[in-house]
Design a protein around this motif. Structure first.
Motif, PDB file in Angstrom:
ATOM      1  N   GLY A 214       0.820  -1.197   0.000  1.00 32.91           N
ATOM      2  CA  GLY A 214       0.000   0.000   0.000  1.00 32.91           C
ATOM      3  C   GLY A 214       0.857   1.250   0.000  1.00 32.91           C
ATOM      4  O   GLY A 214       2.069   1.194  -0.224  1.00 32.91           O
ATOM      5  N   SER A 215       0.233   2.373   0.256  1.00 38.93           N
ATOM      6  CA  SER A 215       0.949   3.647   0.232  1.00 38.93           C
ATOM      7  C   SER A 215       1.814   3.804   1.480  1.00 38.93           C
ATOM      8  O   SER A 215       1.613   3.122   2.497  1.00 38.93           O
ATOM      9  CB  SER A 215      -0.048   4.805   0.149  1.00 38.93           C
ATOM     10  OG  SER A 215      -0.771   4.922   1.358  1.00 38.93           O
ATOM     11  N   SER A 217       1.830   6.367   3.437  1.00 43.23           N
ATOM     12  CA  SER A 217       0.995   6.910   4.516  1.00 43.23           C
ATOM     13  C   SER A 217       0.136   5.817   5.154  1.00 43.23           C
ATOM     14  O   SER A 217      -0.097   5.838   6.371  1.00 43.23           O
ATOM     15  CB  SER A 217       0.119   8.058   3.995  1.00 43.23           C
ATOM     16  OG  SER A 217      -0.714   7.613   2.941  1.00 43.23           O
ATOM     17  N   ASP A 218      -0.330   4.854   4.350  1.00 42.46           N
ATOM     18  CA  ASP A 218      -1.110   3.743   4.912  1.00 42.46           C
ATOM     19  C   ASP A 218      -0.242   2.883   5.828  1.00 42.46           C
ATOM     20  O   ASP A 218      -0.712   2.395   6.866  1.00 42.46           O
ATOM     21  CB  ASP A 218      -1.696   2.881   3.793  1.00 42.46           C
ATOM     22  CG  ASP A 218      -2.869   3.545   3.090  1.00 42.46           C
ATOM     23  OD1 ASP A 218      -3.430   4.507   3.650  1.00 42.46           O
ATOM     24  OD2 ASP A 218      -3.208   3.114   1.972  1.00 42.46           O
TER      25      ASP A 218
END
Length: 248
Positions: A214-215, A217-218
Protein backbone atom coordinates in the motif's frame (compact mmCIF):
# COMPACT_ATOMS: atom_id res chain seq x y z
CA UNK A 1 3.42 0.00 -17.82
CA UNK A 2 1.95 -2.29 -15.19
CA UNK A 3 3.87 -5.30 -13.92
CA UNK A 4 1.76 -7.92 -12.18
CA UNK A 5 2.70 -11.05 -10.28
CA UNK A 6 -0.02 -13.64 -9.72
CA UNK A 7 0.51 -16.41 -7.15
CA UNK A 8 4.24 -16.60 -7.84
CA UNK A 9 6.28 -19.25 -6.03
CA UNK A 10 10.06 -19.50 -6.12
CA UNK A 11 12.86 -21.37 -4.41
CA UNK A 12 16.19 -23.13 -4.64
CA UNK A 13 16.51 -26.90 -4.68
CA UNK A 14 14.07 -28.30 -2.16
CA UNK A 15 13.68 -24.98 -0.34
CA UNK A 16 10.74 -22.67 -1.01
CA UNK A 17 11.58 -18.97 -0.58
CA UNK A 18 8.44 -17.33 -2.00
CA UNK A 19 5.04 -18.96 -2.04
CA UNK A 20 1.86 -17.69 -3.70
CA UNK A 21 3.00 -14.06 -3.92
CA UNK A 22 0.83 -11.54 -5.77
CA UNK A 23 1.70 -7.87 -6.23
CA UNK A 24 1.42 -5.06 -8.78
CA UNK A 25 4.00 -2.44 -9.79
CA UNK A 26 3.17 0.80 -11.60
CA UNK A 27 5.17 3.94 -12.51
CA UNK A 28 6.56 5.49 -9.35
CA UNK A 29 8.83 4.20 -6.61
CA UNK A 30 7.85 1.14 -4.58
CA UNK A 31 9.96 0.19 -1.58
CA UNK A 32 10.59 -3.48 -0.92
CA UNK A 33 11.12 -4.00 2.81
CA UNK A 34 11.73 -7.08 4.88
CA UNK A 35 14.28 -8.68 7.19
CA UNK A 36 17.24 -10.65 5.88
CA UNK A 37 16.00 -13.90 4.38
CA UNK A 38 12.52 -12.54 3.68
CA UNK A 39 12.82 -13.23 -0.06
CA UNK A 40 13.53 -9.72 -1.36
CA UNK A 41 16.51 -10.60 -3.57
CA UNK A 42 14.78 -13.78 -4.77
CA UNK A 43 11.75 -11.73 -5.78
CA UNK A 44 13.90 -9.20 -7.63
CA UNK A 45 15.82 -11.95 -9.46
CA UNK A 46 12.51 -13.53 -10.45
CA UNK A 47 11.17 -10.21 -11.77
CA UNK A 48 14.45 -9.72 -13.66
CA UNK A 49 13.73 -13.07 -15.40
CA UNK A 50 16.98 -14.54 -14.09
CA UNK A 51 14.98 -17.19 -12.26
CA UNK A 52 11.80 -18.50 -13.92
CA UNK A 53 9.06 -18.87 -11.30
CA UNK A 54 8.27 -22.36 -10.12
CA UNK A 55 4.61 -21.53 -10.45
CA UNK A 56 2.41 -18.51 -11.00
CA UNK A 57 2.47 -15.80 -13.65
CA UNK A 58 4.39 -12.60 -14.37
CA UNK A 59 2.87 -10.06 -16.77
CA UNK A 60 4.46 -6.96 -18.30
CA UNK A 61 1.27 -5.27 -19.49
CA UNK A 62 -0.03 -7.76 -22.06
CA UNK A 63 3.21 -9.79 -22.20
CA UNK A 64 3.12 -12.94 -20.10
CA UNK A 65 6.59 -14.29 -19.39
CA UNK A 66 6.33 -18.01 -20.09
CA UNK A 67 9.55 -19.01 -21.89
CA UNK A 68 13.00 -17.76 -22.91
CA UNK A 69 11.61 -15.86 -25.91
CA UNK A 70 9.17 -13.82 -23.82
CA UNK A 71 11.80 -13.43 -21.10
CA UNK A 72 14.17 -11.82 -23.64
CA UNK A 73 11.45 -9.38 -24.65
CA UNK A 74 10.83 -8.55 -20.98
CA UNK A 75 14.56 -8.00 -20.31
CA UNK A 76 14.66 -5.21 -22.87
CA UNK A 77 12.18 -3.39 -20.61
CA UNK A 78 14.07 -3.94 -17.35
CA UNK A 79 16.95 -2.09 -15.69
CA UNK A 80 18.46 -4.32 -13.00
CA UNK A 81 21.05 -3.43 -10.38
CA UNK A 82 21.94 -6.37 -8.10
CA UNK A 83 23.72 -5.89 -4.80
CA UNK A 84 26.98 -7.13 -6.32
CA UNK A 85 27.18 -6.42 -10.04
CA UNK A 86 29.90 -7.49 -12.45
CA UNK A 87 31.83 -5.31 -14.85
CA UNK A 88 34.88 -5.36 -17.07
CA UNK A 89 37.51 -3.42 -15.09
CA UNK A 90 39.04 -2.15 -18.36
CA UNK A 91 35.78 -0.60 -19.54
CA UNK A 92 35.34 3.13 -19.25
CA UNK A 93 32.26 4.36 -17.43
CA UNK A 94 30.76 5.41 -20.76
CA UNK A 95 31.39 1.98 -22.28
CA UNK A 96 29.84 0.29 -19.26
CA UNK A 97 26.61 2.29 -19.45
CA UNK A 98 26.55 2.14 -23.28
CA UNK A 99 26.63 -1.64 -23.05
CA UNK A 100 23.55 -1.53 -20.82
CA UNK A 101 21.79 0.70 -23.37
CA UNK A 102 22.68 -1.76 -26.14
CA UNK A 103 21.34 -4.69 -24.12
CA UNK A 104 18.15 -2.75 -23.54
CA UNK A 105 17.69 -2.14 -27.29
CA UNK A 106 18.02 1.63 -27.02
CA UNK A 107 18.12 2.79 -30.63
CA UNK A 108 21.59 3.56 -31.91
CA UNK A 109 20.73 7.14 -32.83
CA UNK A 110 19.47 7.76 -29.27
CA UNK A 111 22.12 5.81 -27.39
CA UNK A 112 24.75 8.50 -26.85
CA UNK A 113 22.22 11.00 -25.55
CA UNK A 114 20.66 8.37 -23.25
CA UNK A 115 24.08 7.45 -21.83
CA UNK A 116 25.04 11.08 -21.26
CA UNK A 117 21.75 11.76 -19.51
CA UNK A 118 22.15 8.74 -17.22
CA UNK A 119 25.73 9.69 -16.33
CA UNK A 120 24.79 13.29 -15.62
CA UNK A 121 21.86 12.18 -13.45
CA UNK A 122 24.21 10.18 -11.20
CA UNK A 123 26.84 12.96 -11.23
CA UNK A 124 29.41 10.96 -13.22
CA UNK A 125 29.57 13.15 -16.32
CA UNK A 126 33.10 14.29 -15.50
CA UNK A 127 34.20 10.67 -14.87
CA UNK A 128 32.88 9.26 -18.14
CA UNK A 129 36.37 8.37 -19.45
CA UNK A 130 37.60 6.76 -16.23
CA UNK A 131 38.14 3.00 -16.16
CA UNK A 132 35.71 1.09 -13.99
CA UNK A 133 38.60 -0.39 -11.98
CA UNK A 134 39.72 3.09 -10.91
CA UNK A 135 36.38 4.18 -9.49
CA UNK A 136 35.82 4.43 -5.76
CA UNK A 137 33.17 2.19 -4.24
CA UNK A 138 30.60 4.97 -4.20
CA UNK A 139 31.35 6.00 -7.79
CA UNK A 140 31.07 2.39 -8.92
CA UNK A 141 27.71 2.11 -7.22
CA UNK A 142 26.54 5.27 -9.03
CA UNK A 143 27.75 3.78 -12.32
CA UNK A 144 25.59 0.77 -11.51
CA UNK A 145 22.59 3.03 -10.96
CA UNK A 146 23.28 4.65 -14.36
CA UNK A 147 23.41 1.13 -15.86
CA UNK A 148 19.96 0.41 -14.43
CA UNK A 149 18.23 3.62 -15.52
CA UNK A 150 19.81 4.35 -18.92
CA UNK A 151 17.16 4.61 -21.62
CA UNK A 152 14.33 5.08 -19.09
CA UNK A 153 13.32 1.39 -18.86
CA UNK A 154 9.68 0.75 -17.90
CA UNK A 155 10.89 -1.25 -14.87
CA UNK A 156 13.98 -0.62 -12.71
CA UNK A 157 14.94 -3.19 -10.07
CA UNK A 158 17.38 -1.78 -7.52
CA UNK A 159 18.68 -4.16 -4.85
CA UNK A 160 20.22 -2.15 -1.97
CA UNK A 161 21.45 0.60 -4.35
CA UNK A 162 22.59 3.03 -1.64
CA UNK A 163 25.12 0.64 -0.06
CA UNK A 164 28.48 2.43 -0.18
CA UNK A 165 27.03 5.88 -0.80
CA UNK A 166 27.85 8.70 1.59
CA UNK A 167 25.02 10.92 2.95
CA UNK A 168 25.38 13.52 0.18
CA UNK A 169 25.33 10.81 -2.50
CA UNK A 170 22.26 9.23 -0.90
CA UNK A 171 20.44 12.55 -1.09
CA UNK A 172 21.42 12.83 -4.74
CA UNK A 173 20.22 9.26 -5.34
CA UNK A 174 16.81 10.19 -3.97
CA UNK A 175 16.65 13.08 -6.43
CA UNK A 176 17.58 10.78 -9.33
CA UNK A 177 14.99 8.15 -8.44
CA UNK A 178 12.33 10.79 -7.90
CA UNK A 179 12.90 12.03 -11.47
CA UNK A 180 12.00 8.67 -13.06
CA UNK A 181 8.30 9.42 -13.32
CA UNK A 182 7.72 7.06 -16.28
CA UNK A 183 9.49 4.11 -14.69
CA UNK A 184 8.17 1.59 -12.18
CA UNK A 185 11.02 1.44 -9.66
CA UNK A 186 11.26 -1.40 -7.14
CA UNK A 187 13.72 -0.33 -4.46
CA UNK A 188 14.91 -2.99 -2.02
CA UNK A 189 16.36 -1.30 1.04
CA UNK A 190 16.86 -1.53 4.79
CA UNK A 191 16.92 2.27 5.13
CA UNK A 192 13.48 3.38 6.29
CA UNK A 193 14.33 7.07 5.92
CA UNK A 194 14.88 6.53 2.17
CA UNK A 195 11.37 5.04 2.00
CA UNK A 196 9.77 8.07 3.58
CA UNK A 197 11.76 10.46 1.41
CA UNK A 198 11.33 9.00 -2.06
CA UNK A 199 8.78 6.15 -2.23
CA UNK A 200 5.12 6.23 -3.21
CA UNK A 201 4.23 2.69 -2.16
CA UNK A 202 5.62 -0.09 0.01
CA UNK A 203 5.66 -3.87 -0.14
CA UNK A 204 6.71 -5.61 3.07
CA UNK A 205 7.88 -9.21 2.73
CA UNK A 206 8.48 -11.74 5.45
CA UNK A 207 9.05 -15.46 5.01
CA UNK A 208 8.33 -15.12 1.29
CA UNK A 209 4.84 -13.65 1.71
CA UNK A 210 3.47 -10.13 1.34
CA UNK A 211 2.63 -8.74 4.79
CA UNK A 212 1.69 -5.30 3.48
CA UNK A 213 1.17 -3.59 0.13
CA UNK A 214 0.00 0.00 0.00
CA UNK A 215 0.95 3.65 0.23
CA UNK A 216 3.64 5.00 2.54
CA UNK A 217 0.99 6.91 4.52
CA UNK A 218 -1.11 3.74 4.91
CA UNK A 219 1.93 1.93 6.30
CA UNK A 220 2.73 4.83 8.63
CA UNK A 221 -0.82 4.66 10.00
CA UNK A 222 -0.05 1.19 11.39
CA UNK A 223 2.51 2.64 13.82
CA UNK A 224 2.15 1.91 17.52
CA UNK A 225 3.95 3.89 20.22
CA UNK A 226 4.86 0.77 22.20
CA UNK A 227 7.00 -0.64 19.37
CA UNK A 228 10.71 0.13 18.83
CA UNK A 229 11.73 2.66 16.21
CA UNK A 230 12.73 6.29 15.80
CA UNK A 231 9.87 7.18 13.43
CA UNK A 232 6.28 6.18 12.76
CA UNK A 233 7.41 4.32 9.63
CA UNK A 234 9.97 2.29 11.56
CA UNK A 235 7.42 1.40 14.24
CA UNK A 236 4.83 0.46 11.60
CA UNK A 237 7.37 -1.78 9.87
CA UNK A 238 8.22 -3.48 13.17
CA UNK A 239 4.53 -4.15 13.75
CA UNK A 240 4.41 -6.26 10.58
CA UNK A 241 7.21 -8.56 11.73
CA UNK A 242 6.61 -11.67 13.86
CA UNK A 243 6.50 -10.90 17.57
CA UNK A 244 9.91 -12.48 18.24
CA UNK A 245 11.51 -10.16 15.64
CA UNK A 246 9.96 -7.03 17.17
CA UNK A 247 12.28 -7.23 20.17
CA UNK A 248 15.59 -5.39 19.99
Amino acid sequence: MQIALHAVSQGYGGRTIIEGLSATLRPGVTALLGPNGAGKTTLIRTLATILPPRSGEIHFDDLRVVNERTARIARSRIGYLPQDFGYDPQMTVTDFVSYAAWLRDVKRRDRQQAVERALNLVDLGDARRMKMRKLSGGMRRRAGIAWAIVGDPPLALLDEPTVGLDPRQRLHFRKVIGSLDRTAVLLSTHLIDDVGAVCDRVIVLNNGAVRFEGSVSDLEALSRDDLPGHSALERAYMRLLPEEEQRL
